[in-house]
Design a protein around this motif. Sequence first.
Motif, short mmCIF file in Angstrom:
data_model
loop_
_atom_site.label_atom_id
_atom_site.label_comp_id
_atom_site.label_asym_id
_atom_site.label_seq_id
_atom_site.Cartn_x
_atom_site.Cartn_y
_atom_site.Cartn_z
N PHE A 1 -19.68 -6.90 -6.06
CA PHE A 1 -18.61 -7.33 -6.92
C PHE A 1 -17.07 -6.11 -5.79
CE2 PHE A 1 -15.76 -4.21 -8.88
CZ PHE A 1 -15.39 -5.35 -10.45
N TRP A 2 -17.22 -5.23 -4.71
CA TRP A 2 -16.50 -4.79 -4.36
C TRP A 2 -16.52 -5.68 -2.96
CZ3 TRP A 2 -13.72 -1.94 -6.76
CH2 TRP A 2 -14.26 -1.38 -7.84
N THR A 3 -16.88 -6.81 -2.56
CA THR A 3 -17.06 -7.51 -1.06
C THR A 3 -16.36 -8.76 -1.77
OG1 THR A 3 -18.52 -7.81 -0.43
CG2 THR A 3 -17.77 -5.60 0.30
N GLY A 4 -16.61 -9.09 -2.38
CA GLY A 4 -16.69 -10.95 -3.12
C GLY A 4 -14.04 -11.45 -3.29
N GLY A 5 -14.27 -9.79 -3.63
CA GLY A 5 -12.90 -10.48 -2.75
C GLY A 5 -12.01 -10.46 -1.58
N MET B 1 1.20 -1.18 -0.26
CA MET B 1 -0.29 0.15 0.22
C MET B 1 0.76 0.73 -0.29
SD MET B 1 -3.81 0.51 -0.49
CE MET B 1 -3.51 -1.17 0.36
N ASN B 2 0.51 2.54 -0.96
CA ASN B 2 1.19 3.71 -0.77
C ASN B 2 1.51 4.22 0.19
OD1 ASN B 2 1.58 2.52 -3.44
ND2 ASN B 2 0.44 3.95 -4.26
N ALA B 3 1.93 4.92 1.13
CA ALA B 3 1.44 5.65 2.57
C ALA B 3 1.60 6.89 1.92
CB ALA B 3 3.13 5.54 3.07
N GLY B 4 0.61 8.00 1.91
CA GLY B 4 0.06 9.09 1.51
C GLY B 4 -0.78 8.67 0.16
N PHE B 5 -1.11 8.05 -0.37
CA PHE B 5 -1.79 8.14 -1.49
C PHE B 5 -3.42 7.89 -0.70
CE2 PHE B 5 -3.96 6.03 -5.24
CZ PHE B 5 -4.32 7.39 -5.63
N GLN B 6 -4.19 8.78 -0.85
CA GLN B 6 -5.53 8.16 -0.72
C GLN B 6 -6.44 8.10 -1.95
OE1 GLN B 6 -5.91 7.32 2.81
NE2 GLN B 6 -7.86 8.47 2.56
N PHE C 1 -6.71 -9.19 -5.73
CA PHE C 1 -7.32 -8.11 -4.65
C PHE C 1 -7.04 -7.17 -3.53
CE2 PHE C 1 -10.96 -11.21 -5.19
CZ PHE C 1 -11.65 -10.76 -6.09
N GLU C 2 -6.81 -6.61 -3.71
CA GLU C 2 -6.43 -4.91 -2.42
C GLU C 2 -7.30 -4.52 -1.73
OE1 GLU C 2 -3.66 -1.89 -4.10
OE2 GLU C 2 -2.30 -3.82 -4.80
N HIS C 3 -7.35 -4.85 -0.68
CA HIS C 3 -7.91 -4.57 0.93
C HIS C 3 -8.02 -3.08 0.75
CE1 HIS C 3 -10.18 -5.75 5.28
NE2 HIS C 3 -10.82 -4.74 3.76
N ASP C 4 -9.02 -3.03 1.42
CA ASP C 4 -8.80 -1.45 1.62
C ASP C 4 -10.14 -0.79 1.96
OD1 ASP C 4 -8.44 1.74 1.27
OD2 ASP C 4 -7.68 2.12 -0.43
N ASP C 5 -9.87 -0.57 3.22
CA ASP C 5 -11.21 -0.17 4.43
C ASP C 5 -11.80 -1.38 4.22
OD1 ASP C 5 -12.80 1.41 5.70
OD2 ASP C 5 -13.29 3.02 4.57
N ASP C 6 -13.66 -0.85 3.68
CA ASP C 6 -14.69 -1.84 3.58
C ASP C 6 -14.45 -2.62 1.99
OD1 ASP C 6 -15.86 0.22 2.51
OD2 ASP C 6 -17.77 -0.38 3.71
N VAL C 7 -13.65 -2.34 1.17
CA VAL C 7 -14.17 -3.20 -0.34
C VAL C 7 -12.64 -3.74 -0.40
CG1 VAL C 7 -15.20 -1.17 -1.41
CG2 VAL C 7 -12.74 -1.34 -1.30
#
Length: 136
Positions: free
Chosen positions: A19-23, A1-6, A121-127
């Motif tokens: 689609f967004w949570t199947g991962g 994960m890139n620090a600083g990039f939102q 998949f990359e997990h980020d927050d709830d997706v």
Amino acid sequence: MNAGFQRSLPRLDDLNRAFWTGGEHGKLMILHCQDCGNWLHHAGPVCPKCFGRHLQPEAVSGKGTVFSFTINAKAWAPGMEVPYVLAVVALDEQPGLQMLTNLKDVAPEDVKIGMPVEVFFEHDDDVWLPMFRPAA
Ligand SMILES: [Zn+2]
């Protein structure tokens, strides 16, 4: 994960949640028309092929090929890693079933049209963001 990039994350609703949570379970979930068997990536309440409304998210294989791609070399936001590859991947399940995604684990100069790729998949927050990399 890139620090600083939102990155901006998708808003979940009943049509796109699978689609967004199947991962979370390693599955790429695509809406599948229960009336005619058509897969639709762009989630709508109606199947564009038969106008049926019985759409059900189902897991696809997660395998496909690179249909087209572009290499982005500009950091549009602070902390963004460049260059990265933005690609349209054609999923194996159905001709024309394509999704815009990022290709990772490959040097941009090695990406080829028609190259076999697979989802991860990359997990980020709830997706869980579907990304693709060269097929094993
Ligand atoms: Zn249909």
